[in-house]
Each structure stands twice: as C-alpha cells, then as structure tokens.
Design a protein around this motif. Structure first.
Motif, mmCIF file in Angstrom:
data_model
loop_
_atom_site.group_PDB
_atom_site.id
_atom_site.type_symbol
_atom_site.label_atom_id
_atom_site.label_comp_id
_atom_site.label_asym_id
_atom_site.label_seq_id
_atom_site.Cartn_x
_atom_site.Cartn_y
_atom_site.Cartn_z
ATOM 1 N N ASP A 1103 15.930 -53.722 69.844
ATOM 2 C CA ASP A 1103 17.000 -53.312 70.812
ATOM 3 C C ASP A 1103 18.464 -53.250 70.229
ATOM 4 O O ASP A 1103 19.572 -53.298 70.668
ATOM 5 C CB ASP A 1103 17.364 -54.610 71.865
ATOM 6 N N SER A 1104 18.278 -53.090 68.788
ATOM 7 C CA SER A 1104 19.518 -52.578 68.015
ATOM 8 C C SER A 1104 20.402 -51.745 68.502
ATOM 9 O O SER A 1104 19.996 -50.543 68.696
ATOM 10 C CB SER A 1104 19.127 -52.670 66.673
ATOM 11 N N PRO A 1105 21.811 -51.879 68.504
ATOM 12 C CA PRO A 1105 22.479 -50.668 68.962
ATOM 13 C C PRO A 1105 22.727 -49.807 67.630
ATOM 14 O O PRO A 1105 23.330 -48.729 67.845
ATOM 15 C CB PRO A 1105 23.841 -51.338 69.332
ATOM 16 N N LEU A 1106 22.177 -50.071 66.670
ATOM 17 C CA LEU A 1106 22.244 -49.409 65.363
ATOM 18 C C LEU A 1106 21.211 -48.252 65.316
ATOM 19 O O LEU A 1106 21.285 -47.341 64.236
ATOM 20 C CB LEU A 1106 22.188 -50.165 64.045
ATOM 21 N N VAL A 1107 20.164 -48.055 66.247
ATOM 22 C CA VAL A 1107 19.307 -47.224 66.283
ATOM 23 C C VAL A 1107 20.031 -45.997 67.008
ATOM 24 O O VAL A 1107 20.542 -46.156 67.986
ATOM 25 C CB VAL A 1107 18.166 -47.391 67.137
ATOM 26 N N SER A 1108 19.776 -44.950 66.363
ATOM 27 C CA SER A 1108 20.752 -43.515 66.697
ATOM 28 C C SER A 1108 20.146 -43.102 68.152
ATOM 29 O O SER A 1108 19.057 -43.333 68.479
ATOM 30 C CB SER A 1108 20.061 -42.433 65.893
ATOM 31 N N LYS A 1109 21.064 -42.872 68.840
ATOM 32 C CA LYS A 1109 20.884 -42.425 70.344
ATOM 33 C C LYS A 1109 19.992 -41.335 70.667
ATOM 34 O O LYS A 1109 19.403 -41.037 71.564
ATOM 35 C CB LYS A 1109 22.342 -42.174 70.883
ATOM 36 N N THR A 1110 20.126 -40.524 69.648
ATOM 37 C CA THR A 1110 19.247 -39.074 69.677
ATOM 38 C C THR A 1110 17.894 -39.361 69.798
ATOM 39 O O THR A 1110 16.935 -38.673 70.499
ATOM 40 C CB THR A 1110 19.661 -38.312 68.679
ATOM 41 N N ASP A 1111 17.410 -40.683 69.218
ATOM 42 C CA ASP A 1111 15.934 -40.954 69.291
ATOM 43 C C ASP A 1111 15.624 -41.340 70.420
ATOM 44 O O ASP A 1111 14.367 -41.122 70.975
ATOM 45 C CB ASP A 1111 15.560 -41.920 68.335
ATOM 46 N N SER A 1112 16.509 -42.174 71.210
ATOM 47 C CA SER A 1112 16.048 -42.575 72.439
ATOM 48 C C SER A 1112 15.765 -41.422 73.816
ATOM 49 O O SER A 1112 15.117 -41.789 74.650
ATOM 50 C CB SER A 1112 17.023 -43.564 73.228
ATOM 51 N N LYS A 1113 16.440 -40.486 73.546
ATOM 52 C CA LYS A 1113 16.062 -39.265 74.399
ATOM 53 C C LYS A 1113 15.125 -38.331 73.968
ATOM 54 O O LYS A 1113 14.377 -37.583 74.712
ATOM 55 C CB LYS A 1113 17.380 -38.260 74.262
ATOM 56 N N ASN A 1114 14.489 -38.481 72.653
ATOM 57 C CA ASN A 1114 13.385 -37.778 72.258
ATOM 58 C C ASN A 1114 11.707 -38.350 72.360
ATOM 59 O O ASN A 1114 12.005 -39.468 71.945
ATOM 60 C CB ASN A 1114 13.516 -37.576 70.743
ATOM 61 N N GLN A 1115 11.166 -37.715 73.497
ATOM 62 C CA GLN A 1115 10.029 -38.568 73.652
ATOM 63 C C GLN A 1115 8.995 -38.579 72.563
ATOM 64 O O GLN A 1115 8.074 -39.364 72.624
ATOM 65 C CB GLN A 1115 9.072 -37.475 74.826
ATOM 66 N N ASN A 1116 9.328 -37.562 71.540
ATOM 67 C CA ASN A 1116 8.117 -37.691 70.292
ATOM 68 C C ASN A 1116 8.499 -38.602 69.288
ATOM 69 O O ASN A 1116 8.181 -38.668 68.110
ATOM 70 C CB ASN A 1116 7.928 -36.518 69.887
ATOM 71 N N SER A 1117 9.814 -39.222 69.431
ATOM 72 C CA SER A 1117 10.486 -40.082 68.492
ATOM 73 C C SER A 1117 9.723 -41.408 68.173
ATOM 74 O O SER A 1117 9.159 -41.858 69.080
ATOM 75 C CB SER A 1117 11.906 -40.458 68.741
ATOM 76 N N LEU A 1118 9.726 -41.873 67.010
ATOM 77 C CA LEU A 1118 9.032 -43.184 66.532
ATOM 78 C C LEU A 1118 9.563 -44.206 66.878
ATOM 79 O O LEU A 1118 11.071 -44.296 67.011
ATOM 80 C CB LEU A 1118 8.722 -42.919 65.007
ATOM 81 N N THR A 1119 9.261 -45.403 67.167
ATOM 82 C CA THR A 1119 9.870 -46.584 67.628
ATOM 83 C C THR A 1119 10.076 -47.451 66.246
ATOM 84 O O THR A 1119 9.539 -46.935 65.301
ATOM 85 C CB THR A 1119 8.934 -47.531 68.438
ATOM 86 N N VAL A 1120 10.898 -48.162 66.334
ATOM 87 C CA VAL A 1120 11.389 -49.147 65.148
ATOM 88 C C VAL A 1120 10.037 -49.792 64.339
ATOM 89 O O VAL A 1120 9.894 -49.782 63.222
ATOM 90 C CB VAL A 1120 12.599 -50.244 65.285
ATOM 91 N N LYS A 1121 9.112 -50.026 65.232
ATOM 92 C CA LYS A 1121 7.915 -50.903 64.709
ATOM 93 C C LYS A 1121 7.186 -49.612 63.944
ATOM 94 O O LYS A 1121 6.419 -49.963 62.856
ATOM 95 C CB LYS A 1121 7.350 -51.275 65.905
ATOM 96 N N GLU A 1122 6.923 -48.546 64.718
ATOM 97 C CA GLU A 1122 6.271 -47.619 63.793
ATOM 98 C C GLU A 1122 6.972 -47.158 62.587
ATOM 99 O O GLU A 1122 6.208 -46.809 61.833
ATOM 100 C CB GLU A 1122 6.000 -46.508 64.739
#
Length: 1168
Positions: A1103-1122
C-alpha cells in the motif's frame, strides 16, 4: 593478477617530461627512461613495470574503461605509451605484456608528445607527433586485428600544446610557441578534420592586452631568480568549469581567453622571486582552484575569482622547492610532470627526475579570503599545499647489489650506490624501505652476514699511493654502523673482494697484491693467514656435512686450485688440483661438491670436476669476465650467471652444458652488478640506476615468486575480470563469513566449511586488495552506503552517482513515510475529539434555535402585511412623477440638437451612441487591417469600454512593431478589470508567444503569474524537458511533481536513456519503476541490492504511496510482490553465473524461501 616488480626504477630522463597519467582505475603510470612504472597511489607501491620501448618514453595514457557486469564480457586494462622514436605500444596491464605496436609512416620517427583515448570504451586513440602531425587510430577489434589508421593530418604550424574541449567533443585547440591559437571545430572519428580556424594570438609584449588589475607584489625582499630569455608558450588548457574558456601558460604569466568574444578576460604574473611556470592542472571537484608546477620543482596553489567582466587569479599557497638536489641554472627541470587524481579531490602526484614520487594535497579549506570585494581581495597565505607521502626509488648510479639469502627476508635487497649510500629495497613491493649513508666513496661490495646485518666496503686511494679500506657492518633495523677492521687505518694495498662462508661464521677478504685474510665474525678475530699466497679468486664450498668450512682458491699467475678447510682457528690444506696451463691463468672459480667452474683471464668458461680428464669449454671467451655467480646455493643443478666487463650478461645451464640466454643487442642499458633472487630468476643492476629481475631465458618476469606476504595492491583492476566481479558483489553484501551473525543480523552469513573453492579464494582478497579502513566501513554500513563505497573503490562514477542518489532519497522518503504515518494518527485523534464536542454542542443549539424561531415567526407575519401595503402605494406615485419629467427633457434636448452642428457641442448621450456605432462599424470592416483595429481601439478607449478595447489589442499581427507593446497593454488592462480576466489574458499572451516558437518566454509568463502547471505542460509538449523539470521541482506540490517528472522519465525511457530516467524516478520516490528499469537494462545485481535497500528502509509496501499511479490503472501491471520475485530470481541467477553457489543459496535463504517455493514457475516469472 599475481605480479612482482620486475624493475625497481632508477633515475628519469628529461625526455620523460609529460609521460605521466592517473587513470580512473586509480592507478598511476609514469615513465622512467624506457620503462613504464605502474603505481598504486593509495599505498604508494609499485605494482607492475613494463619494459619494451627502445627509446625514451614521451607520453602515457590510460583507457577510461572499467569492469562490465557480466563475467562473459571481455575486459582489458589497457595503457598506451609513445616514445621519442615515434613508436606507440599498447599494454595489457593484467598480463604485463605488450599487445601490439603502432607506427605511423607519415610521422617519420617523430616523438609522440600527447595521446588521448576517444570515447568511454577504447575504440579510438588520438596521437600528436611533434611538431605538427595528428593521427587517429581505430582499435575496435584489437587485439584480434592490428590497429588501423583512420586519418592523419599534417599542419604547417609548429605545435607547442593541445587541449580537448571538455564541453564539446568535436573541438580541439592547439597553439604554437608564439601563442597563436587554432581551433579544430569538426574533430570526428570518420574523416579528417576540415574546419581549422585561426582564433587569436596572445602577445605578452603588448601591455594593452593586460587588464589593469594585477596581484599585489610581495614586500618581503628576496633574491630574484634568473629570468627566461624567451617567452615561449608552455601549455594551453580548457577550463573544466567555464565553457569556451582557455588558459595560456607562459613562463611568467597566465592568460585567460574567452573564445566567444576572442578577448583576454584575465591575466596575472608570478612574483619575481619564484621560478618560471612549467605546467598547470585542475583538481577534481574544484570550481575555483588549480595548481601550477614550477621549473625548480616548487608548487603554487591558485584561487580564481571573477566579477561580471574579468577573472582574477591569486596565489594562495607556495610549497618549498623539492628537497632532491640543488637547483641548477634556469631551465634545469627537476620534475617530469604533475597529474591530478580523477578519484580523490584536491590530490595530485609529482614525479621528480631522481625517480621519487611525491603525493600532495591542496587543502582549499585552509584558504581564507580577507576581503569580500573580489577585485581587491587578498588571500592569506597558508600551508594549503601538504606533502602526504614520498616514494623513494633507486635513483643514483648503482655500484653493488646483494639479495638476502635468509628465508625470513629473502625478498630484501641491499643496493650500494656510487655516492656511498646503501638502500634496502623490497623486491615484493618495489619499495625502497630505508636509506643509509654509510661510506664517503662508492660502495664496492655488500654481503648479508645475518637477517638484520650486512657488511660493505669502499676504498680511497691517497696521494702517497696508500689506501683506506673502509669496511662497515650495518644494522638495517636500528641504522647502527660499526667499523670492521677498526685497528687498521692506511694500507699499502686495496681490498678487491669479500667471500662469506655458508655458515656465515667466516669472512675471507681478498687483496690485490697481498695475502688474503679470514676473519671469525663471531669473535671478530683474524685467523692465521697464508703468507705466501696471493690469490686471484676464492670460493667457499656450499654444502658441508661436517662442522668444518671448506674453501678453494687460485693464485695469481698459476693454474692450480688449492683446497683448504677451516678447523677452529686453523687453516688446513687438503689437496691441490692441477689445471692445464695451456688453457690460461685462472681468474674466477665457482665450486660445489666435486664440480668447478673455471674462468681464465681471456674470459673462457670451463666446466671441470675430478672425474674429467680435461675441462669442457662453454664459450669462445672473446670478452673479459668480471663476475661469475651460480645459483647452486638453492638448486641441485647449476645455472651460471656471468657478467662481462662491457656490461653484458649471459646465463649457462651447466647440467646440459649449454648457454640459455644472453643480453639482447637492443638493450638500452648495461649491467654493473649481478645476483640471484631465486633458483631461476637473476637480478641485474643497470647503469641507469634501476634493478631488473628476469628469468633464465632473459624474459621479463610477470608472476609472483611465491613470496609472502602478498603485496597490498589495493586496486581491484589488478584482478581478473571474474575475481574482480566476485569481489565487488562480495563487498556490496558486506558478507560475514562467521556462523554467528548476532552482531550483523542484516548481513548474509556463509560457513567457511561449506564454501566452494572460488568463494574461499575471496576470503584472502580483503587482506591485500581492499584497504582495511574501507573494509571496516563496509562491515558497519547499510546496503546503499556499502554499494556507494564499493562503486567508488571501483571508480564507477555512473553507479556511484546512482547509489548516492538512492541513499539520499531512501532516507528522505523513509523519514517522510514515518512523518506521514505519525501525522495521520494525530489527525485521527483530533477528528474523534472534535466530533464528540460537535455532537454535544449541536444538540444544545438545536433546542434553543427551535424555540427562538417559533416566537420570531409569529411576530414577523403580523408586521409584514402592514409594510407591504405602504410600500406599494409609495412606488406607484414615484413612477408617475419620473415619466412626466423624462418626456419634458427629451423634447427640449431634441430641439437643441437640431440647432447645433455635430461635434463637441453634442450632448453626452448622443455622442456616446454615435461613437459606439462608429467603433463597431470600424471593427466589423477592418478585414485584418491593423490601422482600422487600432482606430477601433482608440474609440473604445474614448468610450471606456475596457473589454472591447482589450479584444482589439489581440488583432495586432505578430510581425508588427506594436505586437509586444500591445501585449503589455492587454496585460495591464486585464489586471485592472479583474483577476479572472487577467488570468485569461495571460493565457492568450502565452499562446501568442508559443505560436511564434517563443516557448520559454511563454512558459516564463505563465510561471510568474501563478499558472505553473500550464507552464510545465507547455514546455514538455514542446520538448523543453529540462526547463519543465526545474519549474516543477521548485514550484509544485509533491503529487504534481510526481506527475510531470514521471512523464519526463517516460520520455527518457522512450529515447533509451534509461539511467537518466532511473535518477528521475529516484527523486520522486517511484522505486518500483526504478526496479523495473534496472531489470530492463539487465542490471540484475543493482536491482537486487536496491530491493534489499528498500526493504531495509521499510519501503515498497503493497500500500505504499511510492508506487507509481500509472501501474494501478494498468490491468497488466505487476504487483510489488511479483516485482520482488522477479528481481530476487534474477539476482540468484547472477550470483550463480559468477560461480558463487553457496552465496546464492545463502541469499535465497535470506530473502525467504517462500518466494521461490514453486521452482517450475521460474521461467514464467522471468518471462514476465
């Protein structure tokens, strides 16, 4: 790399001036006559020497390449050297050998005065052959193919100095002796330059070129030095801090030239009491300081200040003249050059002609300005120039050498000089450990009589033909000197040699025309001598199985070898060995067991033993021999080293009765003394003061002689590529090799018993590769700090900068995250308290308000009805009266207007209506004609209609002179009307400027009027990314900074500028994007370590705010764990590719085995 110092350098030659360089690998190379010396500046140790030039070396240049990350990549630590004859040799420092030679036909044996590697990788080599030839060589496929010449350029001018522009790759400046400056503006690696322009000539005889300001002269009376007869240019050098700024160094003056205006913008003279200038250097990370070397070896530190018009140079500090020799006449250079460190700020090295290496530091913090006014500032002279270390070398002419035969210090060598000095050198480190002034005359011979003591002698002939034989015992640890044979003063004969018995108990002293003496070194007593024996040579038998000491000797003019033994205090004769007199008189002998080597006075060498009927000759004997020494002390078989009177040497294999090697005819030196270092490695003392180590075949030695301890190299580039990369990753992890990790819970731990051989080898590297201070820092630092220190140690500026930024922003966002969490908790508590208070207050107020409203409503209803009726009647009466008055006024005004003509006598209302109609008609009929728009503007001004007047101003054409004044008017008018209109007007003004491609001006207006986001957007759309970066970074809130800078980073990624994009992502805290890009460019090791750093700082949570906001909108984006899983898997594969198997297992266990529980999915993860 296992290296031994093949040569202890001697004195340098004046032709070596300028042959000095300090590479980014943190190694220094300098020329000592025909030899290249590789020096580690951290430990001030010689780590390698290279010998291959036939003429004195004039220029040296390191490549700028560093280790790659992959073990399969090829890496060569290359060095180029050019000599007086025009030959250029490319060296592999790791192998210690020459890879190839370059020679230009057009140069015609012209000396190589300067060289420069073009590009980061060693693809092209630029050379300058004095006086006027430039050549570019391509070595892309070297060493698989010979270097090819790309182009050469021969100029008409006689070039004195050259300098590359650090801000423009295609610009090269060169200057003549008279000060005429030329610029090559199209330097390239494909074709010969064509644009060569004459720019300027610095004429030091014309005072009008000199600025009025001059530094204050010293009031202290000092003796003036001899002035140069000619004012020849010494050097030109581009400024590293100011674009298009060039320095001219003359013997007594320094000029600063601004190439943009072709005028001198600075000038200074050195004091009359100081010697002339020789060379200048800039120091690393220094914006305002530089150092000059003077002809007498002294140094001067300079500080540069400037105002809006001029540059002012002030001498901040002077060093004393080097304490190496008395200064001679003017022009007698005592140094060969000065070179700054590319690694450590304010550090530089000077090499003097006597072979000494001086390490200096220019501490600019000690310099204090007394006056803030630059044009009149005076700088307090302080000891800013500090001498740190001095490396001694074998400089003066050598007269005798002797290697210690003791097992504990077999790597020590005693070097006797003609000046009477004895030097103790370490053959392992190449250092001169100590120096002793022992004799007033040349040292004739040195013998080690114990581990810490040696005996030497010198002689002096007096006018009465008597001699002073001065023999002294020296303790090398305490420096104590004891006179041997102290009861003897003047003698009628001189000592010609000393021979020490194998037990080191007895010493035989040989005289020229009198019997020899044998001394007991334990009791310091002389044994009875053989009065009738005047010997030619004497040798002790090496191997004795009894307590007796055996020796043999030959007498002058005889062909007989006598054998004696020392039994207690008696000399007993054993036997005589007749020798064939027809073969000549014996001059030298060597004895082991039954074997003898006999040399006659003609130089013929014979091998002889008791089983032979006659000796076997080994050579023709055309040259007299002055010394014969065998290595039988350490070997079952003889190998004979022979020194001839002409300085040549030969080596013979006595087992096979053949000559192994001899001096090359192309050698540039002669030998003055010889000795054996080991069973297969002879040592020669050359007439240039150097000590040279070879093998039996007379090849230069490249490998260690298995001596301990190993030399402290302190440079990873002296390792192989594989070991260098392994050590690098080992240091970055701060690996703990103990099983107990309580003191360092965050570090990996590997049990030594489970290590692979490769990993065990790494354990020894910190002892002689990594400095002790650095290693202790690594053990006590976090991951980003360790990585930054390691990259600095490896001279990788790019990676070092990344980790420096990562360390800063990890700290920043980690503290920000803690503050955010704390602030959120505080706000939650405040809101809870506020809600409780609000609810109680609301209930009380609600009840009070209900009662008040009920009473008010009742009273209001009654009064409203009464007042409404009264007001209706009043308004009806007022309207009737107003209509009657208007009708009477209109009739009178119409009558007056009919009588008066059109003009200023018209009433206000009529004039306004007519003027408005006229302005509208003009505006509608303008047809893009500016005069009509201008006329309409004036009429709207009369009518004071601000909005209509403002609109007409934007009809001004872009090419009309009134365009910018009208924009200014529109801004002023809109500001007077309303803030909203002003904002709209500014936007229209910026659009107008943008249509004319005046993007920066348009964005500046938007930024200064509070529309910063629009300014950033306008700049980025039009490609002004740098300007948008600074505006956003300095003016916008954090979330908008992240938006614009992430857009900038995405653009950089599209242009394949990944590393710049990574730095921007670091600044805005998008650490996931950093990991993605590092993985994309296959920097798996950096990605893995950066992930560890993020985990240490508790960043990169789901839940870090330092993860880019573009990834959250991309369905194919990887999670931090991945992403973690992908990076960790790549890191493990990288460790395994380096052969660090146990290390990779330890890393996998450290990050958690759950991440890699499904081994079958590794391929899919890596594919993603």
């Amino acid at each position: 790399m296992e290296v031994i110092k093949r040569i202890i350098p001697g004195a340098l030659d004046k032709e070596n001036i300028g042959a000095l360089d300090w590479g980014i690998q943190n190694l220094v190379a300098y020329a000592a006559r025909n030899t290249i010396v590789i020096l580690n500046p951290q430990t001030m140790q010689v780590v390698q020497t290279l010998d291959g030039h036939k003429a004195n070396i004039k220029s040296i240049k390191w490549t700028r390449n560093i280790f790659n990350r992959e073990i399969t990549d090829e890496y060569q630590l290359l060095l180029a050297s050019g000599d007086k004859a025009g030959y250029i040799i490319l060296w592999d420092i790791f192998l210690g050998k020459a890879l190839g030679t370059i020679f230009s036909d057009i140069a015609q044996h012209s000396p190589v005065y300067a060289m420069e590697w073009i590009g980061q990788n060693p693809s092209y080599l630029f050379t300058f052959h004095f006086p006027s030839i430039f050549t570019l060589w391509s070595i892309k496929k070297f060493p698989y193919q010979r270097p090819t010449k790309v182009w050469d350029l021969e100029l008409a001018q006689r070039i004195q100095s050259i300098s590359f522009n650090p801000f423009h790759d295609k610009e090269l400046a060169f200057c003549t002796e008279e000060g005429s400056l030329f610029i090559i503006e199209d330097f390239n690696t494909s074709e010969k330059p064509k644009k060569i322009q004459y720019k300027f000539r610095v004429d030091t005889t014309k005072s009008e070129q000199k600025p009025e300001h001059k530094p204050k002269k010293s009031t202290t009376p000092k003796k003036q030095v001899e002035q140069p007869k000619t004012n020849t240019l010494r050097q030109i050098k581009y400024s590293t801090t100011h674009k298009d700024m060039l320095y001219f160094l003359f013997p007594r003056e320094i000029f600063i030239l601004d190439l943009t205006i072709s005028q001198s913008v600075g000038y200074t003279e050195i004091p009359q009491t100081k010697y002339s200038l020789s060379e200048m250097i800039y120091l690393k990370d220094s914006q305002k300081s530089f150092v000059c070397l003077h002809e007498d070896g002294s140094l001067s530190g300079w500080i540069q200040e400037s105002n809006s018009k001029m540059f002012f140079l002030q001498i901040s500090s002077f060093s004393d003249q080097f304490r190496i020799t008395r200064s001679g006449k003017f022009g007698a250079l005592l140094t060969t050059g000065i070179v700054p460190s590319p690694i450590k700020p304010n550090t530089f090295i000077v090499v003097s002609l006597d072979g000494k290496v001086w390490k200096w530091n220019f501490d600019t913090q000690k310099i204090q300005l007394q006056n803030q006014d630059v044009s009149h500032s005076s700088i307090e002279a302080t000891s800013a120039l500090e001498l740190k270390e001095v490396l001694e070398n074998s400089s003066a002419q050598t007269s005798a050498i002797k290697v210690s035969g003791n097992s504990s210090n077999s790597h020590l060598i005693a070097i006797g000089k003609k000046s009477g000095i004895i030097l103790i050198g370490d053959l392992l480190t190449g250092e001169i450990i100590s120096s002793f002034r022992v004799h007033p005359n040349p040292v004739e011979q040195i013998i080690w009589i114990s581990e810490n003591s040696l005996i030497s002698y010198s002689l002096e002939k007096l006018p009465d033909n008597s001699f002073i034989n001065c023999s002294i015992i020296l303790d090398i640890h305490t420096g104590r000197q004891k006179l041997f044979r102290s009861d003897i003063v003047n003698e009628d004969d001189y000592i010609k040699g000393m021979r020490l018995s194998p037990s080191k108990k007895y010493l035989a002293i040989l005289f020229n025309e009198r019997p020899f003496e044998i001394w007991n070194l334990i009791t310091m007593s002389r044994l009875p001598t053989l009065e009738h024996q005047i010997i030619q040579d004497l040798q002790w038998r090496n191997r004795n199985k009894t307590r007796r000491e055996y020796f043999c000797f030959s007498c002058k003019g005889q062909s007989i070898i006598f054998q004696y033994c020392v039994d207690g205090s008696l000399l007993k004769k054993k036997k005589e060995m007749p020798y064939t007199s027809s073969l000549g008189i014996i001059s030298h002998i060597s004895w082991i067991n039954r074997n003898f080597v006999i040399v006659n006075s003609s130089g013929v060498i014979y091998l002889f033993d008791s089983s032979m009927k006659k000796p076997i000759p080994l050579n023709a004997g055309l040259k007299p021999i002055i010394k014969v020494i065998s290595n039988h002390q350490k070997s079952e078989f003889w190998t004979l080293l022979v020194l001839y009177s002409n300085g040549e040497t030969e080596i013979y294999d006595l087992e096979h009765k053949t000559k192994i090697s001899s001096d090359s005819k192309q050698n540039h030196y002669l030998s003055v003394d010889i000795d054996w270092m080991s069973t297969t490695h002879p040592i020669l003392a050359a007439n240039d003061g150097s000590i040279r180590i070879f093998n039996e075949t007379r090849q230069n030695c490249h490998h260690n002689f298995q001596l301990e301890p190993k030399p402290k190299l302190h440079s990873p580039y002296l390792l192989s590529l594989e070991n260098g990369l392994r050590l690098k990753i080992w240091m970055k992890f701060g690996l703990n090799t103990h099983s107990n990790t309580e003191n360092h819970p965050k570090l990996l731990s590997i049990d030594k018993n489970t290590m692979d051989p490769i990993e065990k080898e790494l354990l020894s590297f910190p002892d002689y590769i990594v400095p002790r201070k650095l290693f202790s820092k690594l053990q006590n630092s976090d991951t980003p700090t360790r990585c930054m220190l390691v990259e600095k140690f490896y001279s990788n500026k790019k990676e070092e900068k990344f980790w420096r930024l990562a360390l800063f922003y990890l700290n920043k966002y980690s503290s920000d995250r803690k503050n955010v969490i704390k602030n959120q908790e505080d706000k939650i508590e405040e809101k809870i308290e506020e809600k409780i208070e609000d609810k109680t207050e609301d209930k009380i107020e609600d009840k009070i308000e209900e009662k008040i409203e009920e009473k008010i409503e009742e009273k209001i209803e009654d009064k409203i009805e009464e007042k409404i009726e009264e007001k209706i009647e009043e308004k009806i009466e007022e309207k009737i009266e107003d209509k009657i008055e208007d009708k009477t006024e209109d009739k009178t005004e119409d009558k007056i207007n009919l009588l008066l003509s059109d003009g200023i006598y018209r009433n206000e209302k009529s004039l306004r209506n007519s003027m408005k109609e006229k302005a509208e008609m003009t505006e509608n009929n303008r047809n893009n004609r500016y005069p009509l728009a201008q006329k309409a503007y004036q009429e709207y001004v009369y009518l004071n209609e601000q909005n209509r007047a403002l609109e007409t101003l934007f009809y001004t054409p872009h090419d009309h002179p009134d365009f910018f004044p009208n924009l200014l008017k529109s801004a002023i008018i809109s500001a007077a009307i309303s803030p909203e209109l002003f904002t709209q007007t500014v936007l229209r003004i910026s659009n107008s400027l943008a249509e004319q491609n005046r993007i920066v001006e348009a964005s500046n207006i938007l930024c200064l009027t509070g529309q910063t986001e629009l300014a950033c957007d306008l700049l980025q759309i039009n490609g002004f990314w740098k300007e948008a970066y600074f505006i956003a970074k300095l003016n916008l809130p954090q979330d908008r900074i992240q938006f614009f800078l992430s857009r900038h980073a995405n653009y950089l990624v599209s242009q394949n500028r990944h590393f710049k994009a990574i730095k921007i992502y670091l600044t805005i805290g998008y650490f996931v994007e950093v990991l993605k890009l590092l993985k994309q460019v296959q920097h798996d090791d950096t990605a893995g370590l950066f992930l560890m750093a993020c985990q240490e700082y508790n960043l990169l949570q789901e839940d870090s705010p330092l993860v880019s906001k573009t990834d959250s909108k991309n369905q194919n984006s990887l999670t931090v764990k991945e992403i973690r899983q992908i990076v960790n898997l790549a890191m493990i594969q990288y460790l395994e590719s380096l052969g660090l198997t146990q290390f990779s297992h330890s890393y996998e266990h450290h990050i958690g085995a759950k991440v890699f529980s499904q081994k079958s999915d590794k391929k899919n993860v890596s594919h993603n």
